[in-house]
Design a protein around this motif. Structure first.
Motif, mmCIF file in Angstrom:
data_model
loop_
_atom_site.group_PDB
_atom_site.id
_atom_site.type_symbol
_atom_site.label_atom_id
_atom_site.label_comp_id
_atom_site.label_asym_id
_atom_site.label_seq_id
_atom_site.Cartn_x
_atom_site.Cartn_y
_atom_site.Cartn_z
ATOM 1 N N LYS A 5 0.838 -1.198 0.000
ATOM 2 C CA LYS A 5 0.000 0.000 0.000
ATOM 3 C C LYS A 5 0.877 1.254 0.000
ATOM 4 N N GLU A 50 -7.061 8.461 2.435
ATOM 5 C CA GLU A 50 -8.509 8.258 2.573
ATOM 6 C C GLU A 50 -9.167 8.069 1.216
ATOM 7 N N ASN A 95 -8.329 4.614 0.061
ATOM 8 C CA ASN A 95 -9.089 3.616 0.821
ATOM 9 C C ASN A 95 -10.530 3.519 0.341
ATOM 10 N N THR A 96 -11.155 4.647 0.032
ATOM 11 C CA THR A 96 -12.542 4.585 -0.436
ATOM 12 C C THR A 96 -12.625 3.959 -1.821
ATOM 13 N N SER A 106 -11.902 0.003 -1.158
ATOM 14 C CA SER A 106 -12.522 -0.703 -0.039
ATOM 15 C C SER A 106 -13.187 -1.980 -0.542
#
Length: 129
Positions: A72, A103, A106-107, A110
């Protein structure tokens, strides 16, 4: 920003890949050493560019992420370097901006696990959104 440096890294990497494909597992110790040196030099250049782009707090946060999820952290580094290369980043990336970027990533990546119970059995499905 550092277009010549990035281009040099790309060219070295392409040469490494070409050498790997051409030579296969028949590489001599000199070739392997040269490839390892090229890899380490490319990694040094990458870290130098990240040092120029990220504030010390952002670098520290990225290093902590790399301890837990190295793939990541590498992906985030790639995004930052591409953005710097294309001129989307004109000033140093702060820790707050890095958090915002994380963020967003991540969205986008997900995963959801969905469990469906029916008369024929239980089905599990993992989807990325």
């Amino acid at each position: 920003m550092a277009d010549p440096e990035l281009e040099a890294i790309r060219q070295r990497r392409m040469q490494e890949l070409m050498a790997q494909r051409g030579a296969g597992s028949h590489q001599g110790p000199e070739q392997q050493k040269a490839q390892e040196e090229a890899k380490s030099e490319a990694e040094e250049q990458r870290q130098l560019m990240l040092t120029r782009i990220l504030t010390s707090e952002a670098r520290a946060r990225l290093a902590r992420i790399a301890l837990v999820k190295p793939e990541k952290a590498r992906g985030v580094e790639d995004v930052i370097l591409r953005a710097a290369q294309t001129g989307q980043i004109v000033e140093k990336v702060s820790e707050e901006r890095l958090i915002s970027l994380l963020e967003q990533i991540n969205t986008q990546t997900s995963k959801e696990t969905k469990v469906t119970v029916s008369s024929s059995g239980v089905e599990f499905a993992r989807t990325s959104s």
